[in-house]
Design a protein around this motif. Sequence first.
Motif, PDB file in Angstrom:
ATOM      1  N   SER A  73      -7.348 -10.749  35.793  1.00 33.90           N
ATOM      2  CA  SER A  73      -7.247 -12.162  36.182  1.00 33.90           C
ATOM      3  C   SER A  73      -7.913 -13.122  35.218  1.00 33.90           C
ATOM      4  N   SER A  74      -8.735 -12.624  34.301  1.00 30.19           N
ATOM      5  CA  SER A  74      -9.373 -13.500  33.317  1.00 30.19           C
ATOM      6  C   SER A  74      -8.397 -13.760  32.167  1.00 30.19           C
ATOM      7  N   ALA A  75      -8.926 -14.183  31.035  1.00 32.53           N
ATOM      8  CA  ALA A  75      -8.077 -14.400  29.862  1.00 32.53           C
ATOM      9  C   ALA A  75      -7.350 -13.125  29.445  1.00 32.53           C
ATOM     10  N   LEU A  76      -7.911 -11.970  29.799  1.00 34.23           N
ATOM     11  CA  LEU A  76      -7.215 -10.706  29.503  1.00 34.23           C
ATOM     12  C   LEU A  76      -5.893 -10.632  30.243  1.00 34.23           C
ATOM     13  N   GLY A  77      -5.859 -11.122  31.475  1.00 41.71           N
ATOM     14  CA  GLY A  77      -4.614 -11.145  32.229  1.00 41.71           C
ATOM     15  C   GLY A  77      -3.673 -12.245  31.769  1.00 41.71           C
ATOM     16  N   VAL A  78      -4.229 -13.318  31.227  1.00 45.26           N
ATOM     17  CA  VAL A  78      -3.406 -14.432  30.756  1.00 45.26           C
ATOM     18  C   VAL A  78      -2.703 -14.072  29.451  1.00 45.26           C
ATOM     19  N   TYR A  79      -3.405 -13.399  28.550  1.00 47.90           N
ATOM     20  CA  TYR A  79      -2.889 -13.138  27.201  1.00 47.90           C
ATOM     21  C   TYR A  79      -2.392 -11.704  27.004  1.00 47.90           C
ATOM     22  N   ASP A  80      -2.188 -10.961  28.093  1.00 44.99           N
ATOM     23  CA  ASP A  80      -1.834  -9.543  27.901  1.00 44.99           C
ATOM     24  C   ASP A  80      -0.388  -9.316  27.484  1.00 44.99           C
ATOM     25  N   ARG A  81       0.415 -10.378  27.352  1.00 44.84           N
ATOM     26  CA  ARG A  81       1.749 -10.231  26.775  1.00 44.84           C
ATOM     27  C   ARG A  81       1.865 -10.949  25.439  1.00 44.84           C
ATOM     28  N   VAL A  82       0.730 -11.416  24.921  1.00 47.72           N
ATOM     29  CA  VAL A  82       0.723 -12.180  23.677  1.00 47.72           C
ATOM     30  C   VAL A  82       0.153 -11.356  22.525  1.00 47.72           C
ATOM     31  N   LEU A  83      -0.896 -10.597  22.803  1.00 46.24           N
ATOM     32  CA  LEU A  83      -1.567  -9.786  21.792  1.00 46.24           C
ATOM     33  C   LEU A  83      -1.614  -8.331  22.240  1.00 46.24           C
ATOM     34  N   PHE A  84      -1.309  -7.401  21.343  1.00 46.47           N
ATOM     35  CA  PHE A  84      -1.385  -5.980  21.667  1.00 46.47           C
ATOM     36  C   PHE A  84      -2.822  -5.562  21.969  1.00 46.47           C
ATOM     37  N   SER A  85      -3.777  -6.149  21.279  1.00 43.05           N
ATOM     38  CA  SER A  85      -5.171  -5.781  21.470  1.00 43.05           C
ATOM     39  C   SER A  85      -5.678  -6.115  22.867  1.00 43.05           C
ATOM     40  N   VAL A  86      -5.086  -7.112  23.524  1.00 45.56           N
ATOM     41  CA  VAL A  86      -5.551  -7.502  24.863  1.00 45.56           C
ATOM     42  C   VAL A  86      -5.213  -6.435  25.908  1.00 45.56           C
ATOM     43  N   PRO A 108      -3.745 -13.027  14.189  1.00 50.23           N
ATOM     44  CA  PRO A 108      -3.336 -11.978  13.246  1.00 50.23           C
ATOM     45  C   PRO A 108      -1.853 -11.672  13.373  1.00 50.23           C
ATOM     46  N   THR A 109      -1.288 -11.099  12.338  1.00 50.65           N
ATOM     47  CA  THR A 109       0.108 -10.688  12.408  1.00 50.65           C
ATOM     48  C   THR A 109       0.255  -9.592  13.460  1.00 50.65           C
ATOM     49  N   PRO A 110       1.463  -9.407  13.997  1.00 50.57           N
ATOM     50  CA  PRO A 110       1.644  -8.357  15.011  1.00 50.57           C
ATOM     51  C   PRO A 110       1.161  -6.980  14.568  1.00 50.57           C
ATOM     52  N   LEU A 111       1.388  -6.630  13.292  1.00 47.93           N
ATOM     53  CA  LEU A 111       0.973  -5.309  12.834  1.00 47.93           C
ATOM     54  C   LEU A 111      -0.552  -5.209  12.747  1.00 47.93           C
ATOM     55  N   VAL A 112      -1.201  -6.260  12.239  1.00 47.57           N
ATOM     56  CA  VAL A 112      -2.661  -6.259  12.177  1.00 47.57           C
ATOM     57  C   VAL A 112      -3.248  -6.234  13.588  1.00 47.57           C
ATOM     58  N   ASP A 113      -2.642  -6.997  14.482  1.00 50.72           N
ATOM     59  CA  ASP A 113      -3.110  -7.011  15.871  1.00 50.72           C
ATOM     60  C   ASP A 113      -2.971  -5.622  16.495  1.00 50.72           C
TER      61      ASP A 113
END
Length: 333
Positions: A77-90, A244-249
């Motif tokens: 529910s935090s920013a991890l839940g907000v950005y979990d479709r934006v960055l692979f690292s999340v 970062p680029t998708p591959l770097v992420d």
Amino acid sequence: MSGAALATMPDVNLPPLTVTRMLTSWTLDPAMVLPIVAAGALYVWGVRALRRRGDSWERSRTVYWFVGLAIIFVATSSALGVYDRVLFSVPAIQHMLLQMIAPVPLVLGAPMRLAMRTLPTRGRAVLLAVVHSAPARFLAHPGFTFLLFSVSQFAFYYTPLYDWSLTNVWAHDLSHVHFVLVGFLFYWSLLGVDPVPHRPPFVFRFVMVVGLGPVHILLGIPIMMMATLVSDFYVGAGSRSWGPTPLVDQQIGGGVLWGFGDVAAAVLVGAFLRQWYRSDEREARRMDRRLDRAHGESATVTPWWLLEEGDKSAELLGPQRDSERTSPRKRSR
């Protein structure tokens, strides 16, 4: 991809993830929030039921339970839940929190023990029958839970399941629930705080805890070294113009799966060794009490090396020194 399924999925067109947004971005996913609230309410009801009838419940158990629920809430529910479709690292961080970290305090909260003490007689009998049934004995066997705990991670990242979790709301939510349940089942069978079908020796359980390290090495390092993306979602609907680029992420995410998993496994090894040491101490105290019950306050026999020459109490021991011992053949002469 199902258009209807995307109705409640987290947005992908988001501003850069700054420290401020990391602290202030929140979302409420009913599929995760409602079970958390229900689990907390049921636990409080059980503790209050015990106290109303004059029984006690360890406060640390309650703290453990709500720490575990809080970790799940933050992960989803935090920013991890907000950005979990934006960055692979999340989602990699989410995964480690949900499967590696949150289940540990949940298990230490001893929910099964609490249920056994609050349910009526018939309810306790049913719960025990379920715990010791053949399916439960199979699912809760430490060897099987370790296999499920390990293999399911590889299946998630190295099959289309990961891409599906980014495009379908049911797969997205079920992946979170799956991580929590698999982690809970693994630690539940491993730590043995609650009544469990199997009680393997400490050595066996310790080997499995140590085995978590190589599992995350094999999981994270190949992802770090990939020249292609695990999912094309990050260059399609989930593309962004910042960070970062998708591959770097993806390489960062692979490092999270490797490093986060190994650090968590090392902490668990330390905690397990401490539990092992305390178990030995408890066993020593039980042995002392058993000897006290058997012998009471009677005096113990003085060791032979503390006896003075000519002390008659030495006769109770017989010949103890090597120079005094004779073989049966010499005695017969």
